[in-house]
Each structure stands twice: as C-alpha cells, then as structure tokens.
Design a protein around this motif. Sequence first.
Motif, short mmCIF file in Angstrom:
data_model
loop_
_atom_site.label_atom_id
_atom_site.label_comp_id
_atom_site.label_asym_id
_atom_site.label_seq_id
_atom_site.Cartn_x
_atom_site.Cartn_y
_atom_site.Cartn_z
N CYS A 1131 0.86 -0.86 -0.07
CA CYS A 1131 0.30 -0.12 0.27
C CYS A 1131 0.71 1.06 0.33
CB CYS A 1131 -0.96 -0.10 1.26
SG CYS A 1131 -2.19 1.25 1.19
N ASN A 1135 -0.97 1.74 4.77
CA ASN A 1135 -2.28 1.54 5.41
C ASN A 1135 -2.23 0.78 6.11
OD1 ASN A 1135 -4.21 2.77 5.16
ND2 ASN A 1135 -4.98 2.27 3.40
N ILE A 1137 -2.71 -2.34 7.84
CA ILE A 1137 -4.13 -2.76 7.15
C ILE A 1137 -3.64 -4.21 8.28
CG2 ILE A 1137 -3.72 -5.02 5.89
CD1 ILE A 1137 -2.97 -2.81 3.62
N THR A 1166 -10.55 4.20 -2.34
CA THR A 1166 -9.07 3.81 -2.24
C THR A 1166 -10.51 1.72 -2.67
OG1 THR A 1166 -8.71 3.64 -0.54
CG2 THR A 1166 -7.50 4.97 -1.77
N CYS A 1170 -8.87 1.11 -6.42
CA CYS A 1170 -7.69 1.08 -6.09
C CYS A 1170 -7.44 0.05 -6.47
CB CYS A 1170 -6.98 1.18 -4.72
SG CYS A 1170 -5.67 0.91 -4.24
N PRO A 1173 -2.18 -2.92 -4.53
CA PRO A 1173 -1.08 -3.80 -4.64
C PRO A 1173 -0.83 -4.35 -3.64
CG PRO A 1173 -0.63 -1.32 -4.30
CD PRO A 1173 -2.34 -1.32 -4.84
N CYS A 1174 -1.54 -3.63 -1.68
CA CYS A 1174 -1.44 -4.42 -0.71
C CYS A 1174 -1.78 -6.18 -0.91
CB CYS A 1174 -2.36 -4.31 0.29
SG CYS A 1174 -4.24 -3.63 -0.68
N GLU A 1193 -11.10 -2.68 3.65
CA GLU A 1193 -11.16 -1.22 3.44
C GLU A 1193 -12.07 -0.10 3.35
OE1 GLU A 1193 -8.84 0.49 1.17
OE2 GLU A 1193 -7.81 1.75 2.12
N VAL A 1540 -4.58 6.04 -5.14
CA VAL A 1540 -3.80 6.21 -3.41
C VAL A 1540 -2.37 7.06 -3.70
CG1 VAL A 1540 -2.54 3.80 -4.16
CG2 VAL A 1540 -3.06 4.25 -2.06
S1 SF4 Z 1 -6.67 -0.96 -1.35
FE1 SF4 Z 1 -4.89 0.88 -1.91
S2 SF4 Z 1 -5.78 1.84 -0.01
FE2 SF4 Z 1 -6.14 0.37 0.15
S3 SF4 Z 1 -4.59 -0.62 1.34
FE3 SF4 Z 1 -4.53 -1.72 -0.41
S4 SF4 Z 1 -3.47 -0.40 -1.62
FE4 SF4 Z 1 -3.73 0.62 0.14
#
Ligand code: SF4
Length: 1581
Positions: A1131, A1135, A1137, A1166, A1170, A1173-1174, A1193, A1540
């Motif tokens: 992210c 975040n 997470i 996001t 989004c 990438p997380c 999220e 993001v």
């Molecule tokens: S969805 Fe995007 S903004 Fe949300 S945690 Fe994953 S990378 Fe971060």
Amino acid sequence: MLSSIQMHAPRVIYEYFRQLFAQVTNPPIDPLREELIMSLQCYVGPGGNLLELQPDLQCAKLSLPSPMLSSIQMHAVHNVHLYDPQWRSCSIDITFPREEGEEGYVKALDRICRESQNSVKEGYRIIVLSDRNTSFQRVPLSTLVACGAVHHHLVDLKQRLKVVLVVETAEAREVHHMCVLLGYGADAICPYLVHDLIGKLHRDNAVPALNMSAEQMIYNYSDACDHGILKVMSKMGISTLQSYKGAQIFEALGLDDTVVKRCFKGTATRIRGSTFYTLARDALAFHEYGYPTLEDQSIEPTNTPDKTAYNLREAGEYHYRIGGESHMNTPGGVVNLQDAVRTKNIESYRAYSREMQEQTNKCALRGMLDIAYEKRDPIPVEEVEDWTSIVKRFVTGAMSYGSISEEAHSALAIAMNRIGTKSNTGEGGEDSETSVRGGDSRRSSTKQVASGRFGVTGYYLTNAEELQIKLAQGAKPGEGGELPGHKVSESIAKTRKSTAGVGLISPPPHHDIYSIEDLKQLIYDLKCSNPRARISVKLVSEVGIGVISAGVAKAKAEHILISGHDGGTGAARWTGIKHAGLPWELGLAETHQTLVLNNLRNKVVLQTDGQIRTGLDVAVACLLGAEEWGFATTPLIALGCIMMRKCHLNTCPVGVATQDPELRKKFVGQPEHVINFFYYVAEELRDIMAKLGFRKITDMVGRSDLLKFRGDEKNPKMSNIDFTKMLHLTPFQFSAKIPQNFNLDLRIENQWMDEMMKAVDGDEHVRIEAKVSNTDRTLGATISSKIHAKFREEGMTKGSIHIKCNGSAGQSFGAFLAKGVTLELEGDANDYVGKGLSGGRVIIFPPKTSKFIAEENIIVGNVCFYGATSGRAYVRGIAAERFAVRNSGAEALVEGVGDHGCEYMTGGRVIILGKCGRNFGAGMSGGIAYVWDPEGTFPRQVNRDLVQLETMEDPEEIDYVKKFLEEHHQLTGSEVAGRLLAEWTKTLGQFVVVMPRDYKAVMEKQKKQKQVPQAGEIKELSNGHPKAHSNGHSNGNSNGIPPKNQIQKDTAEKIADLEDIVTDEEVAKKQLDKIRGFMKYKHKHDKYRRAKERSEDWKEISYRIDERELKTQTARCMDCGIPFCQSDYGCPIANIIPSWNELVFQNKWKEAYERLVLTNNFPEFTGRVCPAPCEGACVLGLIEKSVAIKSIECAIIDKAFDMGWVVPSIPKVRNGLRIAIIGSGPAGLAAADQLNRGGYRVTVFERSDRPGGLLTYGIPEMKLEKRVVDRRIDVMKGEGIEFRCNANVGHNVDALQLLSEYDSLLLATGATWPRDLDIPGRNSKGIHFAMDYLHQNTFSLLNSQLKDENFIDAKGKHVIVIGGGDTGNDCIGTAVRHGAASVINFDYHERLPEERGEDNAWPQWPRIFRVEYGHAEVVEKYSRDPREFCAKTKSFVVDESGHVTGINTVQVEWYRDENRKWRQREKAGTDRHWKADLVLLAMGYSGPETKILEDLAVKIDRPTGNAPTALARTPQTSYATNVPKVYAAGDCRRGQSLVVWGIREGREAAREMDENLTGSSLLPVTGGARATLYKKRAVAQ
Ligand code: SF4
Ligand SMILES: Cc1cc2nc3c(=O)[nH]c(=O)nc-3n(C[C@H](O)[C@H](O)[C@H](O)COP(=O)(O)OP(=O)(O)OC[C@H]3O[C@@H](n4cnc5c(N)ncnc54)[C@H](O)[C@@H]3O)c2cc1C
Ligand code: SF4
C-alpha cells in the motif's frame, strides 16, 4: 536497537539502559520453576544503627509485598500520617515550566534535590516524586532522572536510608521501566497513568473478552509487572528485591558522563552520548505530543468526534510498521536478498546491502562507524585471499531442529558442509542416523550443549568437530527457552530424547555451571568425550565480558563466541529482547582487548554474531577483533524466511519455522541459496579488504585503528558520542593458535585403555579394579567416546567393561558413559555423577567397612545424572541437590535427594527410597518418579505446576519398581531396599508416583489410539517407556493423593488441537481461528453484480461481502512480522492493514475506522477503485490467495458513514496561515484535508464545475458513484475548506496573484496531457480522446441523466478503444452502457500470463491476465472478449465526409534486445482492417498541462521533446518546486498514476509545507505519524 541515540525522535530515558545478566560467574535463576526462592517483599523506611537495639526504630518499617503500588495504595502513602503520625510523607513536584525551555530541566533537578534534602531534614519518612503536576504549562522531568538524582544526592549526604523513595509517574509503564527505577533507588512505584488508561479501557468496554472489573485489570497489570521484575532479577541471579534495589545492574548506552555522574553514579557508560540538554529536548518534544501548541494531528485523526486511546500512532516498536521504529529487517532487504540468491543477481545483492547499511546506520552501534580507508593503500582485489577460504570462517547460527523445520535445518547443514565450514545443531540435538541426501551430508559440525541438554548423548558429542557450550542465548541471556508441546513431533521427540506432544523446557541455568570452575569442568568433560573437537563457549556481550572471557579462556575454552544482544529472539520475552545485553561491537572489542592484554588472544578463536548481514559488517567485526562470524537470520531469509515472527505458533507460512507437514511443503529454500549469499558477502568483504590493502583476514583482525566515528550533524544526540574506549585497542599480532593443554594423557583411564579395548575391538568381557581419587575426573568418558565412535549411539552390545573403583571419585564420574560399560564405586563421588549418562551403568555404595547409615548420608554430590539420556544407576545413599535434572531416559535409584530433584525431567524413571528436598518435580514435563514416603511428608515438597501425584497400582509398574529394588539390593547391599522388599505388600502403598500431567495425557492418547487402530498412526513411545497405567482401585494411601484414574480432564482437552475440533468452514466461521485462519478459510472479496444486469445501468458495479465473510477474511490475516501489505511493495500510503484487520476481527469497527483514517483520508475512494497493490504483496499470496484487504477497507469506511461516525471535525486552533491548492483530485483533496487539520485556512481552486478531479470526471459513475465523492466534499466543506469551482488558474484566475495572496501554493493539477497517435487519418471525425468521452458522459449523466444528449454517444456504433489500461476499460464499460453495436479494444502489449512470470516474483504487483469489468460486460453482451493483443494501429480509414470508418492494424511481436530491453517488431502478413465509427484514444497521459506552470516559472521535465512528463522534482523526496512557496503533488508531479498515490503525495506535500511554514510538523504521513523533534513554536491563535 540503539534508537535512543541514532534516531532523531524523542525517546524515554529507560531505553538507554541495558539489563545486565549472569553468565559464567554466577547462574541465572528460573523464576517460574524456582519461584520459591524469589521474593519481592521489602521492608522500607528509616533504619537505625544495626549495632544498637532500638526496637522502635529498627522494627518500624513498612512492609511492601510488591514495589508496584495501586492508586489507592498511593493515596494511603500520601496520608500515611493519619495511620501513624510518626510517618509523614511529602510530595515533590518533578515538573518544570514550559517557557523555561531546555534550561528548565537542570534547574528543576537542582530544586528537586534541594527539596528532598530539606524533607529529610524536616523528618519526612516518605518522599514522593510526582509528575502529577504536568499540564500545558508544566513539563515533566523523566521520573528516572529525578529518582536517580535524588537517590544519589541523599546517598552522598548519607541520608538515603532515612527515607522511602516513592515515584508517582505517568512515564513508567513497561517492566523494564520499573526495573530501572528500582535499580536506581525507587522503593515503590505508582504508574498512575497506566491505571487511568486501564480504567478508560474498562469504561469504554474496549476489552470485553476479559469480562473483569477495572480493579482486577489493574491488579493483573501490577501482577504482570511483578513477574516481569522477578524475571529481570532472575537473569542476574538475584533472588530478592532487597538485593536488586539500588544495585544498578545496568549499563548505560549513549548517555553522557555528566548525566551518569549525577543520576546514575557508578554505571558504566562507554560511548557517552546524550546530555541533560538532549534529554530536556526529548522531554519537551514528548510534552508537545501531549499538549500540542497546535492540535496534534498524529493523535487525533480526522473526522472522529469521539477520539479514543486507539488513535495513538503505531510506533512499530514490536512489529515493523512504515513510518515507525526502524528495524534491521525491512521488506526491501528481504526481497532483494531472496532475489539475489535465487537468480544470482548481483544488483539485487547490492540493493540489499545498501538497504542493510541504511538500517544499520539507524539501529546498530556499528552504524556510527566508518572505515578509515584513507589510512591505507589499496591493492588489487585479485591479491586478496579467495572467497572459498574466507567463507570457511563463516558459520551459521545455532538454530535447533524443532525451532526450524527439518528442511531448513538440513539445507543449512548441506550448504555449510559443501563450502567446508560449520553449521550448528542448535540446542535441539541431531538425528543420530547418518543424514546423507543426494551425496550431501546433513550433519552439523558444531554441536551445541545447552542447559536443556536435548539429545546430548555420548555419540552426539563424539560426532562433532566443535562442541559449543551455550551459556547465554542471543538476545535472551538468562532467559532459557521452551518448545511448546504442539511443536514436539515424533521426529523432534526422537532427536531430543523426549515424548512427542510434551513441551520441553530449556532452563535458564546450566545446572552443572554455577561458577567458572564448573564451566571448566564441563569443558573438560566435553574434551574427554571428544578430544578431536574444538570446545567453544558462547557468551553474550555485556560490560565485563572481557574478564569473563579471560576466565573462560583460562578454563581452557578453545573458541569463544561473543553474541550481540540482537541475536536469536524466538523464545525471549520482549523485555529481554529489547533491553538485555549489548551490541557485539562493544563486547567483542572488550573481549579482544582483555585477551590480548592477558596473553590469551592467541589461545582462542574469537567469533562474533548478531545481525551480521553484509561484507561491511564482517569487516567491522574483524577490525574489532573477530576472526570468525556467525550468520543466523540472513541465511534463513536466503532460504525463504520472510520474518513472519510466528515461529512460536507453528504457522510459518513458508515452511521455515514450523513442524506442520502441510506448511513444510511450502519450503522453497535450497542450499545453493545459502552458498550464494555467503559468496556475495565474501566478495563484498574482499572488495573492502582490497581497498584497505589487506591480503589476508588474519592481517586485519583487531585493527580497530582503521575505524572512525561517523557523526550525524542533524542529530544532536550523536554530537557527544565518543568511541575512544572502544576503538583504542592494544596492537595485536595474530599468530598460529597456541593449543590449550588438557593433560588428557595423564588420565587414569589411559592406563586401562589396552585392556578395555579388548572389549571394544574383541567383544570380550573385561573387568578392571582400581583405586581412584577425587582428581580422577570424568571417569569413563574416554572409553565411552571410543565406543561411540565405533558403535555410534547404540553403544557396545557384545563385549562389556566393568570397572570396579575404590575411593572418592572426582567430578563427573561416569559422564556420558556408554552402553556396555559399568562403573562400580565403593566409596563416594563428587558432583555430576552420571552427567549425560548414555547407556552405561553406575553403581555406587559406601565402603563395606564404613560405619555410617548409608540411607541417612550423602554419598554423591550435586547435579547427578543431569541430562542423562539412557542407562541405569544404583546409588546407595543420598544424593545432594538437583538429582536427575533434565533426565530424559535414564533409570536411577537413590535413597534420598536434596532440593529440586527431577527438575525439568522429560523422560526416564527415578526411584527414591527416602526423603526429598523442596521443589521436587519443578518443570518436570516427562518421565516418572516413584518416591517411598512412609511418613506422608513428600507431597509438601512437590512443585505441582506440571505434575500430579498418584498411588502405585499398575501391576506392570509395581513389578518394575520391585525388580529395580531387588537389583539395587543385590548390587549395593542396600539395607533400606532389603527392608522394603521384606515387607513389600505393606510398603507398596507408601510409594507416591510423580506423574507429569501432559506426559500422562499423551500416553493415554497413545494408548487409546492403540486400542482403536488407525492406519499408520500407531507409534511406540519414542523413549521406550513402559505403557501407560491401567485404571485400578485405590489402595487406601493416606497422603491425600487423588486416585490415579482421575486424569486431569482439562489437560487432556488442552492437548487437543483446534484443527481436530474445527472440521468445516461453516463451523469454523462460528469460532474463527485467527492463528491458523489462513490455512482454513478461503479468499473472498467484493463481488461484481451480474454483467448483464449491471451493464443496463450506471450504478456501482460491485457490492460488499457480508460482515461474517469479512470477519473470516480478517481471520486469514496473519499479522505478519513484516507486513508486506503495508510495505513499499504494497500500500503506497502504508495503511496499517494488520491493525485494522485485527480490529474488524474483534468486531471493533469503530476503532478499525479510526485506525484506517490515520493513514488514509479517503478510504471510500481507494476501497472502490484502488488496484490494491497491498493484496499483491500480501504474504499470504506466497502460498494462497491474499487477504481481501480492499474489501475490508471499503466495508470499514462505508460502515463508518452509515453509522454516522464521519462528521465534520473543525480544527480547534487556526494558525492564521493560508494555503491555495490548485486542483481538487485525490492529491489536492488529501493535502487540503491534512493542512486544514493542521490549522491552515485552505482554499481549493478547481477549473471544472465540480470538485473531485478524475474521481469526478475521469473514473466513471459505475466504478465510483459521484454521491460518494460529494459526500466527502460536504464533510470537508463542513470542516472549513473552501472550494472554488470554475476557477481555471492561469486562465480566469491569476496564478501569480494567488502566490502573493497565499502563504503557500500547491499544484495538484493532474496529468491531463493525453498521448496522441500521429498516423494517417487522425484528424477525421469520430476520433476522440478517452477523457473527452468520459468527462462529457459523466457531466451529462450528473446534470440530466444523459437526457441533454450533450455527450459523445456510442449507441449503435462500432467502437474501437485504443489502449489497454484502466481508462480504456472505463471507455469500454461506458460504450457498453451506451448500447454500442460492437466494442473492440486494441492493446499494444502481449497477453499477460495466467500466473506470475519468473521476472515478476512476489511481492511485486502480479502482472497476470485479468478480466476487468468492462471486458466481462463485452463478453456477456457480444460473446467475445474485446481485447486484441499486440495490435498496432497503422492508419485510420476515413470516408468522404471526413468521418472515420475503420482502422488498419498490424500485429507486433515483442522480444528482448542484447541489453535485455523489451522491443517490438511488426509481423509480416498480419495486416488487418477493422470497422469503426467511433474511436477512443486511451493511451495514457504524458504529463501536466503547462500554462499555469509557465505563469509561475515552475521547471518542467520534457525528456522527449515538447511533451511534459511531470514537474521537475528536486530532490525526489521533496514536493517543493524551484519556485519558493510553490509545491506540487499527485499526477502532475509524478506522471499518470493512481488515486492512492495521489493521496500519498497530497499528505506528504502537506507535511512538507507545514514543516517549512512553521518549523516542524505533527502532520502524519504514510503509516501514521512521523515523530518530531522539539522546536519552540509560538502558540497560534
Ligand atoms: S486497496 Fe489500495 S489504499 Fe487500500 S490498502 Fe490496498 S493499496 Fe492501500
Ligand atoms: C479514466 C480514468 C480511470 C482511472 N481509474 C483509476 C482507478 O480505477 N484506480 C486508480 O487508483 N486510479 C485510476 N485512475 C488514475 C487516477 O484517477 C489519477 O491517478 C488521480 O486522480 C490523480 O490525482 P491528482 O489529484 O493528481 O489529479 P487529478 O485527479 O487529475 O486532479 C487534477 C485536478 O486539477 C484540475 N486542474 C488542472 N489544471 C487546473 C487549473 N489550471 N486550475 C484549476 N484546476 C485545475 C483538474 O480539473 C482536476 O480536477 C484513473 C484515471 C483515469 C483518467
Ligand atoms: S494482510 Fe497479508 S501481508 Fe498484511 S499482515 Fe495480513 S497476512 Fe500479512
């Protein structure tokens, strides 16, 4: 970690103190199993003259059972005079006025000392040092500084014993804090702020699971502190608080002498460091957090009216968190190292090495050192010794099989054997069977001998090149360790000579090492057991290690390992990991120096370890005196470890630190990876050697004159560091090693050797008679080593040796005695009889002529049969203390034992025909003891934590004991045995059986399994004990012992694995398992509505999964040690997470929301758009599908809006400064939001009619409904942000005027300069840029639901979209909704593979083939995927009216050129014509529009001609442009990107602007708040 000095951020002063611990000179204590000898009780108060009898004074003391006071007790202290007027207490305020700044600190200290002195004079008996007066105006001194200063001041005045010193503190909260306070004079501590916080947690019902009163919670906290203090004391071998208090058992690291002299007098502080001035600055910076001059945004997140304690920033203290505490292991380090060793990529290794160096600079002492290359002349690298010879000095760390998997353990051993150096068994033993796989040996050359003595048999010792006595364990000196039962598999149990399923304790002390003499004896025992092996002693760095090492060298160790404090951490407590021990740099330098000065250096090999990672680390260690280096974590990372820190849970997802067969299958490591790693390190070292002009390692050892201090000008804490003591070592000439002389040739055993070898080589039965004396030590070990060398673990089965001795035997009689050898002693023996007994037989009885009663007298010394693994012993007489400690398989009979009998026993059997001392069976997890207890006193002596007492009823067992007694009677002439046998039926009932509960449960389970056979599951007990008891009737024993059939049900239940209980996913959901959730539950994420249905409307395409499913997803999150999801690979806004995942798992949605908005201003955007990438970087992706992070999220923020938690929160303070932001996309909005929270007046200028940037007019309605954007804009307006739409800066608003009117200006104008296609026909009608198409569509949709027809309509048209990204897909989705006749999409690139390619390893964003929503809709509507890959548009076909009618294309193919760069070429004969009457160009954007930039004279990057790519970035980490006061963020700065990234840039730019405008900033950025140094700033209005 040395962050107290290396980091700029403020630190509490406790962090400068390192706990000292016992090693060699005295033993640590086990505060759990030997609790009975420890106490926190203290009598405090004025004492009289010890020599005068004054009962009033001598006895008038307060008795404190614990130093931890509750707030109620504190109240009593303040009012003690009401109880006894003689006792009066006074409170001294330890705060100072904020306006005095740094100067106020020492002034306050002077005052406090003065007031204390006066209080004593005035007859107060209790002085309370209190920081309760802390307020906006008053800053607290560190309680520790105040306490230490007052303590020493009163000591100097000889007044200290007249008062009780109590601290009332908001600062102290951790066990370490309490210990340091006590160590520097506090008699009692009331951590009132912790109590208040617990009260708040209780009021908020924040820990409902506990279901207990606030008082109980506070009590539990204090109790935990008590246990922690005991633990820390025990590490030093101190058993009472009375001795610990004021004893200053610490070394200071990074504190200046001025501070130490005043507050911590006598404490070692070798490198100096922080002064009172820097401590004052830290105090002021902390104060700023609590009482910010501006509203502290790091603590109060936006839009949460009800702020709670959850919103404190994530400091990353214990787990890696971006923006938090620095850790050696970083995501980048892990990934680059793995890539380097797997693909042999030197560039990746260099990247790894650079990153490690950066981390070292932040966290390690050596990070403050540089090599003085200028002092030497370089040589060509070819002249430096070869890497193959250098790696022979590299060893891998002691990581036991058991703590790591068999696969990882063997891979390390194979690698090290291949390069001709040593791997280390660790303390977990080694499988005795020769381990050869594919011609590779899996045998570890170094075998460890630790306190647990797991699998330390005579054969194990014989089969080693090096025997290492582990005195202290990496970061856990004095801690001991524990292998939980669920990790003890059959195979581990076999290796460790224990029972599968039963936990194993490795005690803090070696029970045969209570002094340096004892260590010398163990060294001798080991040398006798394997004269070939080098004997090594592993120590941990602490002050005084030099003297200890000199002693160890004189005790004839041949090798000394100095471990750094940050070595292995698996089983340690956090207080140990963080605060015990010192960096190896200090310990190594001290050891090397002391050995040189004592002429001992060339007698020992000096090795060091502890987070050594690169060639530079090795070089520094070498210059400080090491000639060998140990690596532990890094080879494991090379093998696939990703630092999950789940070693103890058995759930390591990459199969490194687990015994779970399923997870072990995930292990991907290869020995080559380890070899490659060592190759790179050695080569890096060679480069350094060449630069320093050293050809050989040996020339370099101890050349500390080539190290120099590398300061950090920006960090005032480092300005005072002084390495003189560490670096100025006595010059040393390395020479060939002088061998230690063990005088083995003088051993009495040698005289019998020829005779004895007849049994070994000729299967004869040999009998020898001899007189022995107490100088004959370790008798039997030499012949045993020969037997083990020949017959391996099995020992001698055909021949036999019987040695009949007369006299007083020396220490370690029968140590490691092999099967086939009997040692019979008529006389007595010293300590350690039968140590490590390995199948032999020991018979001891008093001289036949002696007159004393054998069963009433001690005949053998302490610690007999310690670590015995098999064999039999008959001892007529009493054994002293600690009999059969850690016995794992031997059977022994004795006629009485002292304290701590059978401690930590895991197997074998012990029969005791007499009295036992206290604490019997402490930590006894296996084996059985039978104690004859005719008087019924034995139960009082037993430590029943792990064992239960039973009667002896099993016929098999009765038979076993009887036979043993008969043998004993016959072999030793024991009278007591004779008497018992004579009255056997009566005495039988007087036996008590000591049965470990877990052991019994496992045996019962095995018994049941035997009764109900299941294929392949029945296994014999691994240590060959007799079968479990059968139930029987009570025989009327009067000892109050429960009937034996009352198996403790709860224990049996505890043993059951959750896996066995939870059978399917439905059941699992009801009782979600967070620990193994990732293995149990499937990935589920937000779903799209059905393509057919959704393509008919403009509503959002996806819907949320329900709360139950979300919880299941959060249960899958492993809360990784390094959460790659929030790393640079994951992210972009980091975040937090794992934290919000955990909160959702606990059903704490509101807290999850508050945690989420700490890092993300707009999760509702996001969470919808989004690309996450997380999830691509989620660790779970290595073995499974990732956690559905994005769905979680989105659910959190949607719930927050639904629940009304998101409401405008207007800043309490405005700072009077004004900011103009141009552009209202994600970057502009995020910056506006942040700056508004920082107290700025923010105005956002937007050229469109609505704010939102591409959120509004780029991303179409079906992906992100505009009501979601409007909802957020409304909140922001409510918070005071002004939006001016239709304000096109550079056109209808003057940019320069804005610059003059506002204090700063942020450009967030996006990258809207579209890429074009300069090919024939481009200017024809019907060809549009995608953004025009999308913008107009949304505009019309929002204004008239498309009724005004003011948009580019695709209805009935053949649409071709050129460009395959997000924009292209949105065009496809829009065209489908318009009712296009057909939709085709040209993608210039190749179709991506279904799985990750080799060059796209985790944790990179997976470049795989995806079907996006638009594609799916086309498939549904037109029965074909719209994408045409490798399609290059050559020309547009145009009709006579100038309208496009089609496109001509050609296929291209992609290939790599000689520089491995991708190139494309056209494929002959692939020309094709496509019908088209609407063409949309979606090939991306090259950069920002330039008018406003030109007006402001902002530099622009134009690398390829006229098209701008982005604003000039100078430097890359800054958002400031070349024009003062003008900043840039988002796509206009970085080029076309993601929402993001826009948010991230907006946040970071806001912080930089704030910092530049006010001198410092408290605005949080990625991963939460960045800590701030204290700067005086005006209190704004
Ligand atoms: S969805 Fe995007 S903004 Fe949300 S945690 Fe994953 S990378 Fe971060
Ligand atoms: C069609 C499309 C779909 C996308 N889909 C996704 C997606 O699914 N997920 C994702 O993460 N990203 C997506 N993106 C990318 C994402 O939208 C951008 O990266 C992001 O919006 C950039 O934010 P920004 O604030 O830098 O700029 P923008 O959002 O472009 O905002 C810039 C704003 O500045 C205004 N402006 C420009 N010049 C001036 C001026 N002189 N005066 C006043 N105002 C001015 C513009 O009108 C605009 O409103 C998509 C982009 C497009 C085009
Ligand atoms: S989301 Fe994935 S990477 Fe992040 S902590 Fe959870 S399991 Fe680890």
